[in-house]
Design an enzyme around this catalytic site. Structure first.
Site, mmCIF file in Angstrom:
data_model
loop_
_atom_site.group_PDB
_atom_site.id
_atom_site.type_symbol
_atom_site.label_atom_id
_atom_site.label_comp_id
_atom_site.label_asym_id
_atom_site.label_seq_id
_atom_site.Cartn_x
_atom_site.Cartn_y
_atom_site.Cartn_z
ATOM 1 N N ASN A 32 18.815 -21.301 11.691
ATOM 2 C CA ASN A 32 19.728 -22.277 11.078
ATOM 3 C C ASN A 32 20.217 -23.257 12.147
ATOM 4 O OD1 ASN A 32 22.198 -21.140 12.341
ATOM 5 N ND2 ASN A 32 21.581 -19.357 11.139
ATOM 6 N N ASP A 39 24.844 -6.651 8.136
ATOM 7 C CA ASP A 39 26.024 -7.514 8.271
ATOM 8 C C ASP A 39 26.832 -7.025 9.474
ATOM 9 O OD1 ASP A 39 28.635 -8.680 8.028
ATOM 10 O OD2 ASP A 39 28.000 -9.316 6.024
HETATM 11 N N1 CTP Z 1 28.027 -12.328 9.517
HETATM 12 C C1 CTP Z 1 27.565 -11.258 10.252
HETATM 13 N N2 CTP Z 1 26.350 -10.713 9.963
HETATM 14 C C2 CTP Z 1 25.613 -11.208 8.960
HETATM 15 C C3 CTP Z 1 26.080 -12.307 8.200
HETATM 16 C C4 CTP Z 1 27.299 -12.852 8.515
HETATM 17 O O1 CTP Z 1 28.248 -10.802 11.195
HETATM 18 N N3 CTP Z 1 24.448 -10.659 8.693
HETATM 19 C C5 CTP Z 1 29.358 -12.862 9.827
HETATM 20 C C6 CTP Z 1 29.352 -14.259 10.394
HETATM 21 O O2 CTP Z 1 29.287 -14.206 11.816
HETATM 22 C C7 CTP Z 1 30.697 -14.788 9.917
HETATM 23 C C8 CTP Z 1 30.889 -14.101 8.567
HETATM 24 O O3 CTP Z 1 30.055 -12.953 8.606
HETATM 25 O O4 CTP Z 1 31.747 -14.357 10.746
HETATM 26 C C9 CTP Z 1 30.559 -14.914 7.366
HETATM 27 O O5 CTP Z 1 29.282 -15.461 7.487
HETATM 28 P P1 CTP Z 1 28.693 -16.397 6.354
HETATM 29 O O6 CTP Z 1 27.338 -16.853 6.760
HETATM 30 O O7 CTP Z 1 29.725 -17.435 5.968
HETATM 31 O O8 CTP Z 1 28.639 -15.409 5.144
HETATM 32 P P2 CTP Z 1 27.493 -14.587 4.511
HETATM 33 O O9 CTP Z 1 27.810 -13.134 4.678
HETATM 34 O O10 CTP Z 1 26.149 -14.990 5.016
HETATM 35 O O11 CTP Z 1 27.714 -14.935 2.994
HETATM 36 P P3 CTP Z 1 27.188 -16.202 2.133
HETATM 37 O O12 CTP Z 1 25.924 -16.679 2.803
HETATM 38 O O13 CTP Z 1 26.978 -15.614 0.801
HETATM 39 O O14 CTP Z 1 28.298 -17.213 2.147
#
Ligand code: CTP
Length: 408
Positions: free
Chosen positions: A215, A314
C-alpha cells in the site's frame, strides 16, 4: 518552585465564550512566575472586562491599534517583539480566518503578523464551525504558511451552546503545562525508563520473487512518533516495513517485510513494554504459496489471474489480547468516510485503549502526505489535533498523551 520565571507570555484573547477561562490562564501563568501581557480583540472585550485581566496580570491590557497614547507606551511592533511566546486563547473561527487572510485590522492580528516568536493557538468554537470546510482550510493554510506555529487542542465534549463535539478550548492547566515543557531549558522526559514499541510503514506480501502486494504508507507518522517518544526519554523499538526513511537517532529499528515477520518481531520485543503504537499499514492478506520463479504470462497462458490469499494476523488485536500486554495499546484508523464511528468501533473490536483516527483522502492529509490531522478516541473522551506536518503533530500527540492520558 515556579517553572516560568522570567518567561514573557503575550496572551491574545479573541471573542468567544471561552474567554472567561483566559482569566484563569493568566492566574496560572503568573503563579508560575511568568510575566504576562494581555491583548484583547473587540470581541474578546465583549466577553470579559479588560480590567479583570489587568488586575490578574498586573499590567494594562492592550486593545487599540490606532491609539496614540498606547502606541507611545508599547506600540504594536514593540509588543510583537516583547514575548518569548504568543498564545491566542480563545482563537475563534473569525480570528483564525483573519490570520489566514493576513489581515492587520486590529491590534492583535497586526502584532501576530509582525511576530517572529512562536505563536500558539488554542481554538474554541462551536463544533460545526470547527468542522466547517472553510475553518479546516484556514487551519491548513496557517500551518502550511507558519511551520513554527502550534495548535493546542481543541478538546471535545459538551459545549457552552449545548452541543457536543470538537471545539472546546483546552483547559488552562494543560496549556500552562505545555508552555512549561516548551519554554524550560531542562528536557522534559516523562517517558524516561519506559520501553515503547511501534510498528510503522507498509508491509509487502510477495507473490513471486519480483512482485508483491502493498500500500501507499510512507511510514512518516510512525517514524515521527518514534522520534518524539525517544526525545521524551523512552527506550524505543521501531518495527518497520520497507520505507525510505532514516532511522531516528537513538531508536532501535528492526526492518521486516511481511505482516507475519512484523508480528514475530513485535512479539519478540513485547516483554516489559509500557506502550505499543500500531502505526503500520499492514496488508490485509498474503499469498501462502509464493511462486519460486517469476510468474510468466505466456508460459502459464495467464489472461486472468486468481490469487488464493489468506488473511494476515491482526498485530494490534494480538498485542491487545496478549499475556504480555503493555499498559497502553494504541492503534490507528485511517478512514475515507464516517471517520469517527468507524474508528470508535475499531477501538472496541481490536481491544485497543486508544485509537488515533485520521481522515484519508481530504486536502493534503493521510497516508503519503506530509500533513495529517488526528482525533484521539478513548473510552470516555475524544480530542482533536489540527492538521499540521507529521513531526509537529507527533509532538502534540505525545505531549497530550504524557500530560493527560499516561498518568491516569
Ligand atoms: N493493524 C494491525 N494488523 C493488521 C491490520 C491492522 O496491527 N493486520 C492495525 C493498524 O496498524 C492500525 C489498526 O490496526 O493501528 C487499524 O488498521 P486499519 O487498516 O485502519 O484497519 P483494518 O483492520 O485493516 O480494518 P479495515 O481495513 O476494515 O478498515
Amino acid at each position: 518552585m515556579v517553572k516560568l520565571a522570567r518567561k514573557k507570555i503575550l496572551l491574545g484573547i479573541g471573542g468567544g465564550i471561552a474567554a472567561y477561562k483566559s482569566a484563569m490562564l493568566v492566574r496560572l501563568l503568573v503563579a508560575q512566575g511568568a510575566e504576562v501581557r494581555v491583548v484583547m480583540t473587540k470581541g474578546g472585550q465583549a466577553f470579559i472586562q479588560p480590567l479583570t485581566l489587568q488586575a490578574l496580570s498586573g499590567h494594562p491590557v492592550h486593545c487599540e491599534l490606532l491609539d496614540p497614547e498606547a502606541e507611545a507606551g508599547m506600540g504594536h511592533i514593540e509588543l510583537s517583539r516583547w514575548p518569548d511566546l504568543i498564545l491566542l486563547a480563545p482563537a475563534t473561527a473569525n480570528l483564525l480566518a483573519r490570520l489566514a487572510a493576513g489581515m492587520a485590522d486590529e491590534l492583535l492580528t497586526t502584532l501576530v503578523l509582525a511576530a517572529k516568536v512562536p505563536v500558539w493557538l488554542a481554538p474554541a468554537m462551536n463544533q460545526q464551525m470547527w468542522q466547517a470546510a472553510v475553518t479546516q482550510r484556514n487551519l491548513h493554510s496557517l500551518t502550511q504558511l507558519n511551520p513554527h506555529w502550534q495548535f493546542l487542542g481543541p478538546d471535545s465534549g459538551s459545549q457552552a451552546c449545548g452541543e457536543v463535539g470538537p471545539g472546546r478550548m483546552l483547559e488552562p492547566q494543560a496549556m500552562v503545562e505545555a508552555m512549561i515543557a516548551a519554554l524550560t531549558a531542562e528536557a522534559w522526559q516523562p517517558l524516561a525508563g519506559k520501553k515503547i514499541l511501534l510498528t510503522a510503514g507498509p508491509t509487502q506480501e510477495p507473490l513471486d520473487p519480483v512482485r508483491f502486494l502493498s500500500n501507499h504508507s510512507s511510514g512518516k507518522m510512525g517514524y515521527a512518533l518514534a522520534e518524539q517518544c525517544q526525545a521524551l526519554g523512552a527506550d524505543v523499538v521501531l518495527i518497520s516495513g520497507p520505507v525510505e526513511l532514516a532511522c531516528p537517532a537513538g531508536v532501535q529499528r528492526i526492518r521486516v517485510q511481511t505482516a507475519r515477520e512484523m508480528l514475530a518481531a513485535v512479539e519478540q520485543h513485547l516483554p516489559q513494554c509500557f506502550a505499543f503504537f500500531a502505526a503500520a499499514a499492514v496488508a490485509d492478506f498474503y499469498l501462502p504459496e509464493v511462486a519460486k520463479h517469476k510468474l510468466k504470462k505466456a508460459e502459464q497462458q495467464l489472461d486472468s489471474l486468481t490469487l488464493n490469499l489468506l488473511p494476515n494476523p491482526d498485530i494490534l488485536a494480538t498485542v491487545a489480547g496478549h499475556q504480555q500486554r503493555p499498559s497502553w495499546v494504541i492503534g490507528f484508523a485511517a478512514e475515507t468516510d464516517n471517520l469517527l464511528p468507524h474508528a470508535r468501533a475499531k477501538r472496541v473490536r481490536k481491544g485497543a485503549d486508544l485509537i488515533l483516527a485520521n481522515q484519508v483522502g481530504m486536502f493534503d492529509s493521510g497516508m503519503k502526505a506530509e500533513n495529517n490531522a488526528i482525533t484521539l478516541i478513548a473510552d470516555d473522551h475524544e480530542h482533536s489535533f489540527a492538521m499540521q506536518d507529521k513531526t509537529s503533530l507527533a509532538k502534540e500527540v505525545m505531549t497530550y498523551l504524557c500530560q493527560q492520558i499516561f498518568r491516569n
